[in-house]
Motif scaffolding. Structure first.
Motif, PDB file in Angstrom:
ATOM      1  N   ALA A  66       0.872  -1.177   0.000  1.00 17.59           N
ATOM      2  CA  ALA A  66       0.000   0.000   0.000  1.00 17.59           C
ATOM      3  C   ALA A  66       0.915   1.236   0.000  1.00 17.59           C
ATOM      4  O   ALA A  66       1.918   1.265   0.719  1.00 17.59           O
ATOM      5  N   TYR A  70      -1.293  -0.795  -5.443  1.00 17.88           N
ATOM      6  CA  TYR A  70      -2.658  -1.058  -5.907  1.00 17.88           C
ATOM      7  C   TYR A  70      -3.056  -0.158  -7.070  1.00 17.88           C
ATOM      8  O   TYR A  70      -4.238   0.004  -7.372  1.00 17.88           O
ATOM      9  N   LEU A  75      -8.157  -1.224 -10.854  1.00 17.23           N
ATOM     10  CA  LEU A  75      -8.109  -0.878  -9.443  1.00 17.23           C
ATOM     11  C   LEU A  75      -7.891   0.644  -9.362  1.00 17.23           C
ATOM     12  O   LEU A  75      -8.692   1.394  -9.890  1.00 17.23           O
ATOM     13  N   PHE A 161      -7.622  -2.440   1.496  1.00 13.64           N
ATOM     14  CA  PHE A 161      -7.469  -3.410   0.401  1.00 13.64           C
ATOM     15  C   PHE A 161      -8.804  -3.685  -0.276  1.00 13.64           C
ATOM     16  O   PHE A 161      -8.919  -3.624  -1.510  1.00 13.64           O
ATOM     17  N   PHE A 164     -10.558  -0.259  -1.729  1.00  9.38           N
ATOM     18  CA  PHE A 164      -9.916   0.161  -2.966  1.00  9.38           C
ATOM     19  C   PHE A 164     -10.333  -0.742  -4.130  1.00  9.38           C
ATOM     20  O   PHE A 164     -10.622  -0.255  -5.234  1.00  9.38           O
ATOM     21  N   LYS A 165     -10.336  -2.042  -3.882  1.00 10.98           N
ATOM     22  CA  LYS A 165     -10.680  -2.994  -4.956  1.00 10.98           C
ATOM     23  C   LYS A 165     -12.102  -2.767  -5.453  1.00 10.98           C
ATOM     24  O   LYS A 165     -12.363  -2.750  -6.680  1.00 10.98           O
ATOM     25  N   TYR A 302      -0.073  -7.036   2.640  1.00 14.02           N
ATOM     26  CA  TYR A 302      -0.874  -6.144   1.803  1.00 14.02           C
ATOM     27  C   TYR A 302      -0.948  -4.725   2.357  1.00 14.02           C
ATOM     28  O   TYR A 302      -1.214  -3.786   1.631  1.00 14.02           O
ATOM     29  N   CYS A 303      -0.748  -4.572   3.663  1.00 18.30           N
ATOM     30  CA  CYS A 303      -0.716  -3.254   4.295  1.00 18.30           C
ATOM     31  C   CYS A 303       0.161  -3.376   5.529  1.00 18.30           C
ATOM     32  O   CYS A 303      -0.293  -3.804   6.593  1.00 18.30           O
ATOM     33  N   CYS A 330      -8.400  -7.374 -12.324  1.00 11.00           N
ATOM     34  CA  CYS A 330      -7.526  -6.222 -12.142  1.00 11.00           C
ATOM     35  C   CYS A 330      -6.098  -6.698 -12.275  1.00 11.00           C
ATOM     36  O   CYS A 330      -5.797  -7.885 -12.126  1.00 11.00           O
ATOM     37  N   THR A 332      -2.360  -5.183 -10.993  1.00 13.87           N
ATOM     38  CA  THR A 332      -1.503  -4.212 -10.324  1.00 13.87           C
ATOM     39  C   THR A 332      -0.282  -4.946  -9.778  1.00 13.87           C
ATOM     40  O   THR A 332      -0.269  -6.175  -9.716  1.00 13.87           O
ATOM     41  N   ALA A 334       0.601  -5.366  -6.747  1.00 16.83           N
ATOM     42  CA  ALA A 334       0.325  -6.089  -5.506  1.00 16.83           C
ATOM     43  C   ALA A 334      -0.880  -7.008  -5.585  1.00 16.83           C
ATOM     44  O   ALA A 334      -1.049  -7.871  -4.724  1.00 16.83           O
ATOM     45  N   LEU A 335      -1.731  -6.839  -6.560  1.00 17.09           N
ATOM     46  CA  LEU A 335      -2.952  -7.645  -6.641  1.00 17.09           C
ATOM     47  C   LEU A 335      -3.342  -7.846  -8.096  1.00 17.09           C
ATOM     48  O   LEU A 335      -3.518  -6.885  -8.845  1.00 17.09           O
TER      49      LEU A 335
END
Length: 586
Positions: A66, A70, A75, A161, A164-165, A302-303, A330, A332, A334-335
């Motif tokens: 984060a 993201y 996203l 997380f 935002f998604k 993730y954070c 999505c 990104t 990180a995801l």
């Protein structure tokens, strides 16, 4: 005994964020770029487009992946990146907004912290003034930080997380600004988190632990900046910890048999996958035993909170719409959620034209009052000495903050005053104190963000306006300048006397200074009185509970500790007084 300092792989601590952004973009050149003069707006290369709502997230560094992790197709369109544990400033946020705004407005998403709220609010105001519709949502998922009846006061932690998604998917789907905001609100209302910390984190600039926790202790309900939680106790088994974290989450969400959830098991920076999977095993067992279906689970970092050991658990209660948005593809750093992403058409042209700066009105110096010993040159010398004093007290101020906050106050103030020192060096010999104060305001805000940025930016601006009719300052004008600092902080921050903030130093400082002025005191005497008032106010903060900011979550645990903002206020006023006294100015 040698003091332990955290070992880190870095160059200069002050460059860590800039260099990390450069390294991230170099690792993902097909996804990410940067825009704007600040260098702190990370943008998606294939997400923003004409007619689409621009989703802009942001917050302090130190929580990687984060927030910039993201950014990408499906996203967030951009992330505004602040200093370590400090909100980005309005100009950094505006760089992101200008780069991705496609005519449908922008949605700002961030954690519910004072600095983030103030800075994103200022950016939203600037967007509206420029004709860009803007909406904001502060994520409030941390059940440990406030009871359900005060849910709006809760911190935003790893629940970012999911929020935002969902918002990014809604924008990708083509929903309008109000529709994207509604989806984000629904996700926030359905998301709850709680964390546990086993060790402290340490700031890159100091290398020292932000707070103290025993080798056999844990902190339940810890925030992602090192803020203390609900209780401290001996380390328990993984299953016992999960049960304690889940209980308030389940109760707050009111989960019933037959409902569906998404699960996030998040490491805080120094807890590996091995332990996180152990936690997830118990979470799955507990939810299954309650008849709650798990739709998706993510386990990993993730954070984070720099190098803190610990973890958090997040659940999002799903309905059909939230589940569909969660499952949308999505891509990104990180995801990634697998699925076909259609080609982008009508891509936003990056970096839309800025509004032309208004020309500064010329000032006839001959109309300004010249009585008083504080000339513009003396004033700038005072400010340079103040910057030096803040730098000398940086680590002490951060240590104070580490006890009841996130440990960055001294670092943040030093960054701001270093920027101030830079604009002082650029000042023309005859630049007025009002103009210098205005440039100090912008420099501090652009450099810092956080809560201190907007507060001191407003303070310097109003202080300068209070003496706009003067070239030199006499005792009355000096008191008016200090009162302007107080008024600017009050106007932007909203704190009151007794809240255990910097206001508890600035208010008595002005009262003492005004009393000295009424008694015939000269400039130096009035500043000496201001310093004494600030010192008394600073010391008083140790006797009261915090009612504002991150430390407000501590309740009685905040008693016995000086507020760092009040301490830095005293440092500023003492340095101003000492600067005049050393030069023999009365």
């Amino acid at each position: 005994m040698t003091e332990f300092r955290t070992k880190r792989l870095l160059n200069a601590p002050e460059d860590i964020v800039t260099e990390a952004i450069a390294g991230m973009i170099a690792a993902h050149p097909d996804m990410l770029g940067s825009e704007g003069a600040t260098g702190r707006a990370v943008i998606s290369l294939d997400g923003p487009r004409e007619g689409k709502v621009g989703v802009i997230i942001g917050g302090g560094s130190g929580h990687e992946p984060a927030f910039a992790g993201y950014v990408g197709r499906g996203l967030a369109d951009a992330a505004a990146v602040g200093n370590v544990f400090a909100s980005p400033g309005p100009e950094q946020i505006m760089d992101a907004a200008r780069a991705v705004e496609g005519g449908a407005g922008v949605l700002f998403l961030y954690g519910n912290y004072t600095g983030d709220v103030m800075n994103f609010d200022m950016a939203a105001e600037e967007c509206e003034a420029a004709g860009i519709p803007a909406r904001s949502l502060a994520v409030t998922d941390d059940v440990a930080s406030a009871p359900a009846e005060r849910a709006h006061e809760r911190r935003g932690i790893a629940g970012d997380f999911f929020v935002f998604k969902i918002a990014g998917a809604a924008a990708e789907q083509g929903r309008d600004l109000e529709g994207c905001l509604a989806a984000a609100r629904a996700a926030n209302a359905a998301t709850r988190s709680m964390g546990v910390a086993l060790t402290a984190c340490s700031m890159p600039q100091t290398g020292r632990a932000n707070f103290q926790i025993g080798p056999e202790d844990m902190e339940i309900g810890m925030g992602i900046h090192g803020e203390p939680g609900m209780r401290r106790g001996k380390i328990e088994t993984a299953d016992a910890v999960v049960d304690e974290l889940l209980a308030p989450i389940l109760a707050d969400l009111g989960l019933a048999e037959g409902q569906r959830v998404a699960v996030l098991v998040n490491g805080l920076g120094a807890t590996g996958q091995l332990e996180l999977y152990v936690l997830n095993r118990r979470i799955a067992e507990s939810l299954t035993a309650r008849g709650v279906a798990i739709h998706r689970t993510w386990v990993g970092e993730y954070c984070t909170s720099l190098d803190m050991a610990g973890a958090s658990v997040t659940l999002m209660r799903l309905d059909d719409d939230l589940q569909a948005l969660l499952d949308m593809p999505c891509r990104t750093p990180a995801l990634t959620v697998a699925g076909a992403l259609p080609p982008v058409e009508g891509r936003v042209r990056a970096g839309r034209a800025r509004q032309a700066a208004q020309a500064e009105a010329a000032i006839d110096l001959g109309t300004l009052a010249t009585s008083g010993p504080v000339t513009p040159q003396v004033f700038r010398a005072m400010m340079r000495d103040t910057a030096d004093a803040i730098a000398a007290n940086r680590d002490w101020l951060s240590e104070l903050d580490g006890v009841i906050g996130d440990g960055d106050h001294g670092i943040t103030m030093d960054i701001g005053w270093t920027a101030v020192r830079g604009v002082l060096a650029d000042a023309a010999a005859d630049e007025t104190i009002t103009r210098t104060s205005a440039r100090m305001s912008k420099a501090f805000l652009d450099a810092v963000g956080a809560s201190s940025g907007p507060l001191y930016a407003s303070a310097f601006r109003m202080a300068g306006e209070a003496v706009a009719d003067r070239l030199n300052l006499d005792a009355a004008a000096m008191v008016a300048w200090v009162a302007g600092l107080r008024d600017g902080i009050l106007s932007r921050g909203g704190a009151s006397l007794g809240d255990k903030t910097m206001i508890d130093a600035w208010v008595p400082a002005v009262q003492h200074a005004e009393a000295a002025l009424a008694g015939g005191g000269d400039v130096t005497a009035c500043l000496a009185a201001a310093e004494a008032g600030a010192r008394a106010g600073r010391d008083h903060t140790a006797t009261i509970e915090s009612r504002r900011g991150r430390s407000a979550k501590l309740g009685a645990r905040s008693v016995g500790h000086v507020d760092p903002g009040a301490a830095s206020a005293h440092v500023i006023l003492k340095a101003m007084h000492d600067a005049l006294a050393a030069r023999g100015i009365g």
